[in-house]
Design a protein around this motif. Sequence first.
Motif, PDB file in Angstrom:
ATOM      1  N   ALA A  71      -5.362   8.953   1.958  1.00 50.65           N
ATOM      2  CA  ALA A  71      -6.749   9.302   1.632  1.00 50.65           C
ATOM      3  C   ALA A  71      -7.465   8.117   0.979  1.00 50.65           C
ATOM      4  O   ALA A  71      -8.647   7.877   1.242  1.00 50.65           O
ATOM      5  CB  ALA A  71      -6.782  10.521   0.715  1.00 50.65           C
ATOM      6  N   GLN A  72      -6.750   7.361   0.133  1.00 50.80           N
ATOM      7  CA  GLN A  72      -7.361   6.181  -0.483  1.00 50.80           C
ATOM      8  C   GLN A  72      -7.712   5.133   0.573  1.00 50.80           C
ATOM      9  O   GLN A  72      -8.766   4.492   0.490  1.00 50.80           O
ATOM     10  CB  GLN A  72      -6.432   5.578  -1.536  1.00 50.80           C
ATOM     11  CG  GLN A  72      -6.390   6.365  -2.819  1.00 50.80           C
ATOM     12  CD  GLN A  72      -5.778   5.581  -3.964  1.00 50.80           C
ATOM     13  OE1 GLN A  72      -5.592   4.364  -3.902  1.00 50.80           O
ATOM     14  NE2 GLN A  72      -5.475   6.285  -5.057  1.00 50.80           N
ATOM     15  N   THR A  73      -6.864   4.960   1.566  1.00 54.53           N
ATOM     16  CA  THR A  73      -7.134   3.990   2.636  1.00 54.53           C
ATOM     17  C   THR A  73      -8.389   4.383   3.400  1.00 54.53           C
ATOM     18  O   THR A  73      -9.267   3.546   3.649  1.00 54.53           O
ATOM     19  CB  THR A  73      -5.922   3.892   3.585  1.00 54.53           C
ATOM     20  OG1 THR A  73      -4.796   3.423   2.832  1.00 54.53           O
ATOM     21  CG2 THR A  73      -6.196   2.952   4.750  1.00 54.53           C
ATOM     22  N   THR A  74      -8.507   5.646   3.764  1.00 55.42           N
ATOM     23  CA  THR A  74      -9.677   6.115   4.515  1.00 55.42           C
ATOM     24  C   THR A  74     -10.952   5.945   3.696  1.00 55.42           C
ATOM     25  O   THR A  74     -11.953   5.424   4.197  1.00 55.42           O
ATOM     26  CB  THR A  74      -9.479   7.581   4.936  1.00 55.42           C
ATOM     27  OG1 THR A  74      -8.305   7.670   5.755  1.00 55.42           O
ATOM     28  CG2 THR A  74     -10.682   8.095   5.716  1.00 55.42           C
ATOM     29  N   ARG A  75     -10.943   6.354   2.423  1.00 56.21           N
ATOM     30  CA  ARG A  75     -12.134   6.214   1.573  1.00 56.21           C
ATOM     31  C   ARG A  75     -12.510   4.745   1.395  1.00 56.21           C
ATOM     32  O   ARG A  75     -13.687   4.383   1.429  1.00 56.21           O
ATOM     33  CB  ARG A  75     -11.867   6.847   0.200  1.00 56.21           C
ATOM     34  CG  ARG A  75     -12.987   6.670  -0.823  1.00 56.21           C
ATOM     35  CD  ARG A  75     -14.189   7.530  -0.488  1.00 56.21           C
ATOM     36  NE  ARG A  75     -15.258   6.704   0.034  1.00 56.21           N
ATOM     37  CZ  ARG A  75     -16.406   7.167   0.494  1.00 56.21           C
ATOM     38  NH1 ARG A  75     -16.652   8.465   0.502  1.00 56.21           N
ATOM     39  NH2 ARG A  75     -17.319   6.357   0.963  1.00 56.21           N
ATOM     40  N   THR A  76     -11.517   3.904   1.225  1.00 61.85           N
ATOM     41  CA  THR A  76     -11.760   2.475   1.064  1.00 61.85           C
ATOM     42  C   THR A  76     -12.404   1.894   2.318  1.00 61.85           C
ATOM     43  O   THR A  76     -13.376   1.132   2.238  1.00 61.85           O
ATOM     44  CB  THR A  76     -10.442   1.754   0.721  1.00 61.85           C
ATOM     45  OG1 THR A  76      -9.934   2.288  -0.515  1.00 61.85           O
ATOM     46  CG2 THR A  76     -10.638   0.266   0.584  1.00 61.85           C
ATOM     47  N   LEU A  77     -11.903   2.259   3.487  1.00 62.25           N
ATOM     48  CA  LEU A  77     -12.490   1.779   4.747  1.00 62.25           C
ATOM     49  C   LEU A  77     -13.898   2.315   4.960  1.00 62.25           C
ATOM     50  O   LEU A  77     -14.755   1.617   5.515  1.00 62.25           O
ATOM     51  CB  LEU A  77     -11.580   2.133   5.925  1.00 62.25           C
ATOM     52  CG  LEU A  77     -10.328   1.265   6.035  1.00 62.25           C
ATOM     53  CD1 LEU A  77      -9.303   1.910   6.975  1.00 62.25           C
ATOM     54  CD2 LEU A  77     -10.679  -0.143   6.502  1.00 62.25           C
ATOM     55  N   GLU A  78     -14.180   3.525   4.502  1.00 64.43           N
ATOM     56  CA  GLU A  78     -15.555   4.053   4.576  1.00 64.43           C
ATOM     57  C   GLU A  78     -16.490   3.187   3.731  1.00 64.43           C
ATOM     58  O   GLU A  78     -17.623   2.897   4.138  1.00 64.43           O
ATOM     59  CB  GLU A  78     -15.590   5.507   4.109  1.00 64.43           C
ATOM     60  CG  GLU A  78     -14.956   6.465   5.101  1.00 64.43           C
ATOM     61  CD  GLU A  78     -14.719   7.868   4.534  1.00 64.43           C
ATOM     62  OE1 GLU A  78     -14.945   8.096   3.314  1.00 64.43           O
ATOM     63  OE2 GLU A  78     -14.288   8.734   5.313  1.00 64.43           O
ATOM     64  N   ASN A  79     -16.024   2.750   2.556  1.00 63.79           N
ATOM     65  CA  ASN A  79     -16.832   1.873   1.706  1.00 63.79           C
ATOM     66  C   ASN A  79     -17.054   0.518   2.382  1.00 63.79           C
ATOM     67  O   ASN A  79     -18.167  -0.021   2.369  1.00 63.79           O
ATOM     68  CB  ASN A  79     -16.173   1.695   0.338  1.00 63.79           C
ATOM     69  CG  ASN A  79     -16.161   2.981  -0.468  1.00 63.79           C
ATOM     70  OD1 ASN A  79     -16.934   3.900  -0.219  1.00 63.79           O
ATOM     71  ND2 ASN A  79     -15.276   3.059  -1.442  1.00 63.79           N
ATOM     72  N   VAL A  80     -16.004  -0.038   2.976  1.00 67.15           N
ATOM     73  CA  VAL A  80     -16.121  -1.308   3.695  1.00 67.15           C
ATOM     74  C   VAL A  80     -17.138  -1.173   4.822  1.00 67.15           C
ATOM     75  O   VAL A  80     -18.035  -2.010   4.983  1.00 67.15           O
ATOM     76  CB  VAL A  80     -14.748  -1.758   4.244  1.00 67.15           C
ATOM     77  CG1 VAL A  80     -14.898  -2.898   5.240  1.00 67.15           C
ATOM     78  CG2 VAL A  80     -13.819  -2.161   3.106  1.00 67.15           C
ATOM     79  N   LYS A  81     -17.027  -0.118   5.601  1.00 64.61           N
ATOM     80  CA  LYS A  81     -17.933   0.102   6.739  1.00 64.61           C
ATOM     81  C   LYS A  81     -19.393   0.197   6.277  1.00 64.61           C
ATOM     82  O   LYS A  81     -20.284  -0.369   6.914  1.00 64.61           O
ATOM     83  CB  LYS A  81     -17.531   1.370   7.484  1.00 64.61           C
ATOM     84  CG  LYS A  81     -18.399   1.656   8.691  1.00 64.61           C
ATOM     85  CD  LYS A  81     -17.979   2.934   9.395  1.00 64.61           C
ATOM     86  CE  LYS A  81     -18.931   3.218  10.546  1.00 64.61           C
ATOM     87  NZ  LYS A  81     -18.777   4.579  11.063  1.00 64.61           N
ATOM     88  N   ALA A  82     -19.637   0.888   5.172  1.00 60.32           N
ATOM     89  CA  ALA A  82     -21.011   1.021   4.662  1.00 60.32           C
ATOM     90  C   ALA A  82     -21.601  -0.344   4.313  1.00 60.32           C
ATOM     91  O   ALA A  82     -22.777  -0.615   4.600  1.00 60.32           O
ATOM     92  CB  ALA A  82     -21.024   1.936   3.436  1.00 60.32           C
ATOM     93  N   ILE A  83     -20.813  -1.211   3.733  1.00 62.87           N
ATOM     94  CA  ILE A  83     -21.303  -2.544   3.371  1.00 62.87           C
ATOM     95  C   ILE A  83     -21.501  -3.398   4.616  1.00 62.87           C
ATOM     96  O   ILE A  83     -22.502  -4.113   4.735  1.00 62.87           O
ATOM     97  CB  ILE A  83     -20.358  -3.216   2.356  1.00 62.87           C
ATOM     98  CG1 ILE A  83     -20.333  -2.398   1.058  1.00 62.87           C
ATOM     99  CG2 ILE A  83     -20.784  -4.659   2.074  1.00 62.87           C
ATOM    100  CD1 ILE A  83     -19.216  -2.765   0.110  1.00 62.87           C
ATOM    101  N   VAL A  84     -20.578  -3.321   5.558  1.00 64.11           N
ATOM    102  CA  VAL A  84     -20.730  -4.044   6.831  1.00 64.11           C
ATOM    103  C   VAL A  84     -22.055  -3.653   7.484  1.00 64.11           C
ATOM    104  O   VAL A  84     -22.838  -4.509   7.917  1.00 64.11           O
ATOM    105  CB  VAL A  84     -19.531  -3.750   7.774  1.00 64.11           C
ATOM    106  CG1 VAL A  84     -19.838  -4.163   9.200  1.00 64.11           C
ATOM    107  CG2 VAL A  84     -18.277  -4.454   7.277  1.00 64.11           C
TER     108      VAL A  84
END
Length: 133
Positions: free
Chosen positions: A52-65
């Motif tokens: 779950a931490q990996t998915t949330r972290t990637l969602e944050n990365v995607k938002a910044i991208v």
Amino acid sequence: MSEKIEIRTTGAPAPAHTFSQGVRKGPFVQVSGQGPVDPATSEYLYPGDVAAQTTRTLENVKAIVEAGGATFDDVVMLRVYLTKREDFSIMNDAYGAFVSANTSGAVLPSRTTVFTGLPREEMLVEIDAVAIV
């Protein structure tokens, strides 16, 4: 020479005062390391759950991208930092599901995975990214 532009979005956690969420210079978008933080509350989420931490972290990365004018398809490199070697396969499954769901075509981003200590005890994973528009 192109100007360096700070990337800001409410779709990812606010950065610490010493760095930007991301920076764009010309076609390059660099995302600062992100963790499993809720952008609305700044709370660290999913204690002990590396998937779950990996998915949330990637969602944050995607938002910044995306705030930098790129798409997840424009990501050429992701760096994953894990606190425990034994979490690798769990992270890898969650990572693979997210990347596959957010990438079109057959070319996936490059990746490096490093095992290290992280700034907060509750963080099991941190991820940064480079995209080229």
